[in-house]
Design an enzyme around this catalytic site. Structure first.
Site, short mmCIF file in Angstrom:
data_model
loop_
_atom_site.label_atom_id
_atom_site.label_comp_id
_atom_site.label_asym_id
_atom_site.label_seq_id
_atom_site.Cartn_x
_atom_site.Cartn_y
_atom_site.Cartn_z
N SER A 39 5.03 50.29 6.49
CA SER A 39 6.35 50.95 6.45
C SER A 39 7.05 50.50 5.18
CB SER A 39 7.17 50.49 7.66
OG SER A 39 8.51 50.91 7.55
N TYR A 49 10.37 43.95 13.34
CA TYR A 49 9.65 45.10 12.76
C TYR A 49 9.29 44.80 11.30
CZ TYR A 49 8.54 50.00 11.73
OH TYR A 49 7.91 51.17 11.36
N LYS A 57 5.47 44.51 9.67
CA LYS A 57 5.02 45.43 8.63
C LYS A 57 4.68 44.69 7.33
CE LYS A 57 5.06 49.12 11.14
NZ LYS A 57 3.79 49.77 11.49
N1 LIG Z 1 8.68 57.50 11.63
C1 LIG Z 1 9.02 56.76 10.61
O1 LIG Z 1 10.07 56.95 9.98
C2 LIG Z 1 8.11 55.63 10.18
C3 LIG Z 1 8.41 54.96 8.98
C4 LIG Z 1 7.60 53.93 8.57
C5 LIG Z 1 6.49 53.57 9.30
N2 LIG Z 1 6.19 54.22 10.47
C6 LIG Z 1 5.01 53.80 11.22
O2 LIG Z 1 4.20 54.93 11.46
C7 LIG Z 1 3.32 54.65 12.55
C8 LIG Z 1 3.29 55.84 13.48
O3 LIG Z 1 4.56 55.96 14.11
P1 LIG Z 1 5.32 57.36 14.27
O4 LIG Z 1 6.50 57.29 13.40
O5 LIG Z 1 4.37 58.46 14.13
O6 LIG Z 1 5.88 57.20 15.78
P2 LIG Z 1 5.45 57.92 17.14
O7 LIG Z 1 6.14 57.13 18.21
O8 LIG Z 1 5.70 59.36 17.06
O9 LIG Z 1 3.88 57.66 17.22
C9 LIG Z 1 3.34 56.38 17.49
C10 LIG Z 1 2.13 56.52 18.39
O10 LIG Z 1 1.59 55.22 18.67
C11 LIG Z 1 1.25 55.16 20.04
N3 LIG Z 1 1.20 53.77 20.53
C12 LIG Z 1 2.24 52.93 20.80
N4 LIG Z 1 1.77 51.78 21.28
C13 LIG Z 1 0.43 51.87 21.32
C14 LIG Z 1 -0.61 51.00 21.73
N5 LIG Z 1 -0.33 49.78 22.23
N6 LIG Z 1 -1.89 51.41 21.61
C15 LIG Z 1 -2.18 52.65 21.13
N7 LIG Z 1 -1.25 53.52 20.74
C16 LIG Z 1 0.04 53.14 20.84
C17 LIG Z 1 2.35 55.98 20.71
O11 LIG Z 1 1.97 56.38 22.03
C18 LIG Z 1 2.51 57.15 19.75
O12 LIG Z 1 1.62 58.20 20.08
C19 LIG Z 1 3.85 53.36 13.17
O13 LIG Z 1 3.03 52.27 12.77
C20 LIG Z 1 5.24 53.22 12.58
O14 LIG Z 1 5.68 51.89 12.55
C21 LIG Z 1 6.99 55.25 10.92
#
Ligand SMILES: NC(=O)c1ccc[n+]([C@@H]2O[C@H](COP(=O)([O-])OP(=O)(O)OC[C@H]3O[C@@H](n4cnc5c(N)ncnc54)[C@H](O)[C@@H]3O)[C@@H](O)[C@H]2O)c1
Length: 288
Positions: A143, A156, A160
């Site tokens: 992230s 968090y 990260k």
């Molecule tokens: N959305 C943002 O702005 C953003 C920014 C930076 C980083 N991220 C990172 O992107 C990645 C994906 O997140 P997203 O934004 O798509 O969110 P999201 O919540 O839409 O998707 C995350 C997925 O991970 C799954 N998950 C959670 N715990 C789990 C576990 N223990 N085992 C297996 N699967 C699990 C959830 O069920 C979900 O399907 C994450 O690592 C998040 O930290 C997101």
């Protein structure tokens, strides 16, 4: 890595958001897709939708905090599709607050999913990729929080930063080994997904109420900032597109982030270089 057709992509957290976009893009390139997620119903839906496009996909219910489950995921990829070529360690959760405000359960859970989940992915899949000795790629989703440190996102940020460090070590190890495997770390800014509803997957007690009414003033401010920013965020497809470009170009850093978010990173890099005290980035500075 240049050839994707018939190769195998494994995506953790593949049922939603950025993981789903990785899976869709992999499928559109003719890859076979192993979709892993802890959310069974969402996983079934996603696997069904991707399959309906004509792609070869299997959904494997997987909790990335469980090393045996991630080992089983790797075995399934090999048994079902004959290997694994692009591994997306993507599953992640988001918790707000200063460390002393969080429950131990939510701190440990965030570490378990965001850090141990990636560690398990690397441990289970690297021996397979190295043994195959054909082009492959490991993509770890960190992230912008892995390159900066905003307040009230303490655990968090810590998780990260760990993912960025693990990824950079892996990248260098592949170069030292002369292996045909490369690594990328994805550091998105604000992306429109369900990440601000992470508590839906939190096991046991200590679950915060989704309205987050019990957050401190600082935690509530960060929650509001991120909820609004993510609602207006880039579509996850943009992250997937930039990431596949990076895989082709063997580029380590993938930073699909808004310019004002990136400005906070540049500010931090200057602060470190100049040994200056960290200041609040412009995007988080209180309005006049
Ligand atoms: N959305 C943002 O702005 C953003 C920014 C930076 C980083 N991220 C990172 O992107 C990645 C994906 O997140 P997203 O934004 O798509 O969110 P999201 O919540 O839409 O998707 C995350 C997925 O991970 C799954 N998950 C959670 N715990 C789990 C576990 N223990 N085992 C297996 N699967 C699990 C959830 O069920 C979900 O399907 C994450 O690592 C998040 O930290 C997101």
């Amino acid at each position: 890595m240049q050839e994707f057709a018939e190769r195998v992509a494994v995506v953790t957290g593949g049922a939603s958001g950025i993981g789903r976009a990785f899976a869709d893009r992999a499928a559109s390139l003719g890859m076979r897709v192993v979709l892993a997620d802890v959310e069974k119903a969402a996983l079934d839906t996603a696997a069904g939708e991707i399959s309906a496009t004509g792609a070869d996909v299997i959904g494997v219910p997987t909790d990335v905090t469980d090393p045996d489950a991630v080992d089983a995921l790797a075995r399934t990829a090999v048994d079902h599709f004959g290997g694994a070529h692009v591994v997306f360690n993507n599953a992640g959760v988001l918790v707000y607050g200063a460390i002393w405000e969080n429950t131990l359960e939510e701190l440990r859970w965030t570490m378990d999913v965001n850090v141990w989940g990636v560690i398990h992915g690397i441990r289970s899949f690297m021996p397979i990729l190295l043994e195959q000795n054909v082009p492959g790629h490991v993509v770890n989703t960190a992230s912008m929080a892995g390159l900066t440190a905003a307040p009230y996102l303490d655990i968090y940020n810590a998780t990260k930063h760990a993912v960025v460090a693990l990824s950079e070590s892996l990248h260098k190890e592949m170069l030292m080994l002369g292996a045909p495997i490369r690594a990328s770390v994805v550091c998105p800014g604000l992306i429109k997904t369900k990440i601000t509803r992470s508590e839906r997957n939190q096991p046991g007690t200590g679950t915060r109420d989704p309205d987050r009414s019990e957050l401190s003033e600082g935690g509530a401010l960060m929650s509001k900032f991120l909820n609004e920013g993510i609602e207006d965020g880039y579509p996850p497809e943009r992250v997937a597109e930039e990431t596949f470009d990076a895989i082709r170009e063997e580029r380590f850093y993938v930073i699909p982030a808004q310019e004002d978010v990136k400005a906070g990173l540049y500010q931090r890099l200057d602060e470190v270089r100049d040994e200056r005290n960290p200041e609040m980035p412009g995007i988080l500075a209180p309005e006049d």
